[in-house]
Motif scaffolding. Structure first.
Motif, PDB file in Angstrom:
ATOM      1  N   ASP A 121       0.856  -1.185   0.000  1.00 44.57           N
ATOM      2  CA  ASP A 121       0.000   0.000   0.000  1.00 44.57           C
ATOM      3  C   ASP A 121       0.891   1.235   0.000  1.00 44.57           C
ATOM      4  O   ASP A 121       2.114   1.137  -0.169  1.00 44.57           O
ATOM      5  CB  ASP A 121      -0.974  -0.007   1.182  1.00 44.57           C
ATOM      6  CG  ASP A 121      -0.254  -0.057   2.526  1.00 44.57           C
ATOM      7  OD1 ASP A 121       0.948   0.253   2.576  1.00 44.57           O
ATOM      8  OD2 ASP A 121      -0.912  -0.407   3.524  1.00 44.57           O
ATOM      9  N   LEU A 145       0.893  -6.698  -8.556  1.00 41.58           N
ATOM     10  CA  LEU A 145       0.838  -5.802  -7.413  1.00 41.58           C
ATOM     11  C   LEU A 145      -0.604  -5.710  -6.906  1.00 41.58           C
ATOM     12  O   LEU A 145      -1.521  -5.359  -7.657  1.00 41.58           O
ATOM     13  CB  LEU A 145       1.355  -4.419  -7.792  1.00 41.58           C
ATOM     14  CG  LEU A 145       1.516  -3.412  -6.652  1.00 41.58           C
ATOM     15  CD1 LEU A 145       2.434  -3.983  -5.563  1.00 41.58           C
ATOM     16  CD2 LEU A 145       2.075  -2.103  -7.176  1.00 41.58           C
ATOM     17  N   VAL A 146      -0.801  -6.020  -5.627  1.00 41.48           N
ATOM     18  CA  VAL A 146      -2.125  -6.022  -4.998  1.00 41.48           C
ATOM     19  C   VAL A 146      -2.135  -4.934  -3.933  1.00 41.48           C
ATOM     20  O   VAL A 146      -1.259  -4.902  -3.063  1.00 41.48           O
ATOM     21  CB  VAL A 146      -2.445  -7.387  -4.363  1.00 41.48           C
ATOM     22  CG1 VAL A 146      -3.856  -7.392  -3.779  1.00 41.48           C
ATOM     23  CG2 VAL A 146      -2.281  -8.507  -5.387  1.00 41.48           C
ATOM     24  N   ALA A 147      -3.124  -4.033  -3.992  1.00 47.16           N
ATOM     25  CA  ALA A 147      -3.199  -2.911  -3.061  1.00 47.16           C
ATOM     26  C   ALA A 147      -4.652  -2.668  -2.670  1.00 47.16           C
ATOM     27  O   ALA A 147      -5.569  -3.199  -3.296  1.00 47.16           O
ATOM     28  CB  ALA A 147      -2.587  -1.659  -3.695  1.00 47.16           C
ATOM     29  N   GLY A 150      -7.112   0.893  -6.538  1.00 44.45           N
ATOM     30  CA  GLY A 150      -6.499   0.759  -7.850  1.00 44.45           C
ATOM     31  C   GLY A 150      -5.552   1.886  -8.208  1.00 44.45           C
ATOM     32  O   GLY A 150      -4.985   1.894  -9.308  1.00 44.45           O
ATOM     33  N   PRO A 152      -2.239   3.822  -8.643  1.00 47.57           N
ATOM     34  CA  PRO A 152      -0.837   3.386  -8.695  1.00 47.57           C
ATOM     35  C   PRO A 152      -0.060   3.869  -7.483  1.00 47.57           C
ATOM     36  O   PRO A 152      -0.242   5.002  -7.018  1.00 47.57           O
ATOM     37  CB  PRO A 152      -0.319   4.024  -9.991  1.00 47.57           C
ATOM     38  CG  PRO A 152      -1.546   4.288 -10.803  1.00 47.57           C
ATOM     39  CD  PRO A 152      -2.630   4.597  -9.828  1.00 47.57           C
ATOM     40  N   LEU A 153       0.824   3.045  -6.985  1.00 48.98           N
ATOM     41  CA  LEU A 153       1.671   3.438  -5.860  1.00 48.98           C
ATOM     42  C   LEU A 153       2.790   4.354  -6.306  1.00 48.98           C
ATOM     43  O   LEU A 153       3.333   5.118  -5.508  1.00 48.98           O
ATOM     44  CB  LEU A 153       2.251   2.195  -5.184  1.00 48.98           C
ATOM     45  CG  LEU A 153       1.225   1.189  -4.631  1.00 48.98           C
ATOM     46  CD1 LEU A 153       1.933   0.037  -3.951  1.00 48.98           C
ATOM     47  CD2 LEU A 153       0.264   1.876  -3.682  1.00 48.98           C
ATOM     48  N   VAL A 159      -1.084  -0.851  -9.949  1.00 49.16           N
ATOM     49  CA  VAL A 159      -1.828  -1.856  -9.186  1.00 49.16           C
ATOM     50  C   VAL A 159      -2.671  -2.679 -10.153  1.00 49.16           C
ATOM     51  O   VAL A 159      -3.432  -2.129 -10.953  1.00 49.16           O
ATOM     52  CB  VAL A 159      -2.724  -1.180  -8.124  1.00 49.16           C
ATOM     53  CG1 VAL A 159      -3.590  -2.208  -7.410  1.00 49.16           C
ATOM     54  CG2 VAL A 159      -1.873  -0.404  -7.133  1.00 49.16           C
ATOM     55  N   ARG A 160      -2.531  -4.001 -10.067  1.00 52.86           N
ATOM     56  CA  ARG A 160      -3.258  -4.900 -10.962  1.00 52.86           C
ATOM     57  C   ARG A 160      -4.476  -5.528 -10.304  1.00 52.86           C
ATOM     58  O   ARG A 160      -5.397  -5.951 -10.988  1.00 52.86           O
ATOM     59  CB  ARG A 160      -2.325  -6.005 -11.463  1.00 52.86           C
ATOM     60  CG  ARG A 160      -1.108  -5.502 -12.214  1.00 52.86           C
ATOM     61  CD  ARG A 160      -1.498  -4.702 -13.435  1.00 52.86           C
ATOM     62  NE  ARG A 160      -0.331  -4.237 -14.170  1.00 52.86           N
ATOM     63  CZ  ARG A 160      -0.404  -3.452 -15.239  1.00 52.86           C
ATOM     64  NH1 ARG A 160      -1.572  -3.033 -15.672  1.00 52.86           N
ATOM     65  NH2 ARG A 160       0.704  -3.060 -15.842  1.00 52.86           N
ATOM     66  N   ARG A 161      -4.465  -5.640  -8.991  1.00 53.89           N
ATOM     67  CA  ARG A 161      -5.595  -6.210  -8.247  1.00 53.89           C
ATOM     68  C   ARG A 161      -5.797  -5.397  -6.975  1.00 53.89           C
ATOM     69  O   ARG A 161      -4.848  -4.818  -6.443  1.00 53.89           O
ATOM     70  CB  ARG A 161      -5.358  -7.680  -7.884  1.00 53.89           C
ATOM     71  CG  ARG A 161      -5.252  -8.629  -9.052  1.00 53.89           C
ATOM     72  CD  ARG A 161      -6.602  -8.834  -9.728  1.00 53.89           C
ATOM     73  NE  ARG A 161      -6.518  -9.882 -10.745  1.00 53.89           N
ATOM     74  CZ  ARG A 161      -6.110  -9.688 -11.986  1.00 53.89           C
ATOM     75  NH1 ARG A 161      -5.709  -8.480 -12.358  1.00 53.89           N
ATOM     76  NH2 ARG A 161      -6.077 -10.684 -12.850  1.00 53.89           N
ATOM     77  N   THR A 162      -7.021  -5.347  -6.500  1.00 51.48           N
ATOM     78  CA  THR A 162      -7.313  -4.675  -5.242  1.00 51.48           C
ATOM     79  C   THR A 162      -7.792  -5.700  -4.235  1.00 51.48           C
ATOM     80  O   THR A 162      -8.360  -6.732  -4.595  1.00 51.48           O
ATOM     81  CB  THR A 162      -8.386  -3.592  -5.429  1.00 51.48           C
ATOM     82  OG1 THR A 162      -9.584  -4.199  -5.937  1.00 51.48           O
ATOM     83  CG2 THR A 162      -7.908  -2.514  -6.375  1.00 51.48           C
TER      84      THR A 162
END
Length: 198
Positions: A121, A145-147, A150, A152-153, A159-162
């Motif tokens: 995150d 990348l899961v955050a 959605g 971008p970090l 981010v590809r998945r939430t």
């Protein structure tokens, strides 16, 4: 349509082979071929699923099936359910030879192309996230990348998945009943002719 046809020293008929009556040889072969950790997973899965069953007779029948496969998983699952382990049937515990091909442990498997989730995150160390992502790519993996959202970090960290994030701690509140659920809860009366009324 088939008819019995005489052949040499026998008669052609439509019958099931003797192995058709073997209901526990294949699952016993599967069980005996598993590694200890895989057996623990099977026992935990059986215990978890049967613990959700309300009917006692269903639990007892499932334990009877396990007893005919092998005494060890039956005893472990029965202990988890707080029930006595039944005795196996007379034709149970077939003599089988374990097959290493049925186990997923003890061998090496290709990792190229596998997806690896990287949970992060806005408060994460983004340099460490980049390091893990690049290392996964060099190994032939597909980093994902899961955050929590959605967004971008960073410019290079899309981010590809939430993943869901609860707004406050504590148990979730009960959801209100839907209209059709309210109708299903209403008692059903008797109509004038003796039938069910609404």
């Amino acid at each position: 349509m088939e008819f019995p046809t005489p052949v040499e020293a026998a008669t052609k008929v439509r019958v099931a082979p003797a192995s058709f009556d073997d209901h526990f040889g294949q699952p016993r072969l599967f069980w005996l071929s598993l590694s200890p950790v895989e057996r623990e997973h099977v026992i935990a899965a059986y215990t978890f699923e049967l613990s959700k069953v309300y009917e006692q007779t269903v639990k007892e029948r499932a334990l009877t099936v396990l007893a005919n496969i092998d005494a060890a998983p039956c005893a472990e699952v029965a202990t988890g359910l707080g029930l006595p382990a039944p005795e196996p049937g007379a034709s149970a515990h077939a003599d089988v030879t374990p097959s290493p091909a049925l186990s997923q442990t003890g061998a090496t498997w290709p990792t190229t192309g596998r997806v690896v989730g990287i949970v992060a995150d806005a408060t994460s160390d983004l340099d460490a996230v980049r390091h893990v992502r690049d290392a996964a790519r060099r190994a032939g993996l597909l980093p994902l990348l899961v955050a929590p959202t959605g967004e971008p970090l960073a410019e290079d960290l899309a981010v590809r998945r939430t993943r869901p994030r609860r707004s406050r701690p504590g148990p979730r509140s009960a959801k209100p009943a839907r209209p059709w659920q309210e109708r299903a809860r209403r008692p059903v009366g008797r109509g004038p002719g003796g039938g069910a009324g609404r």
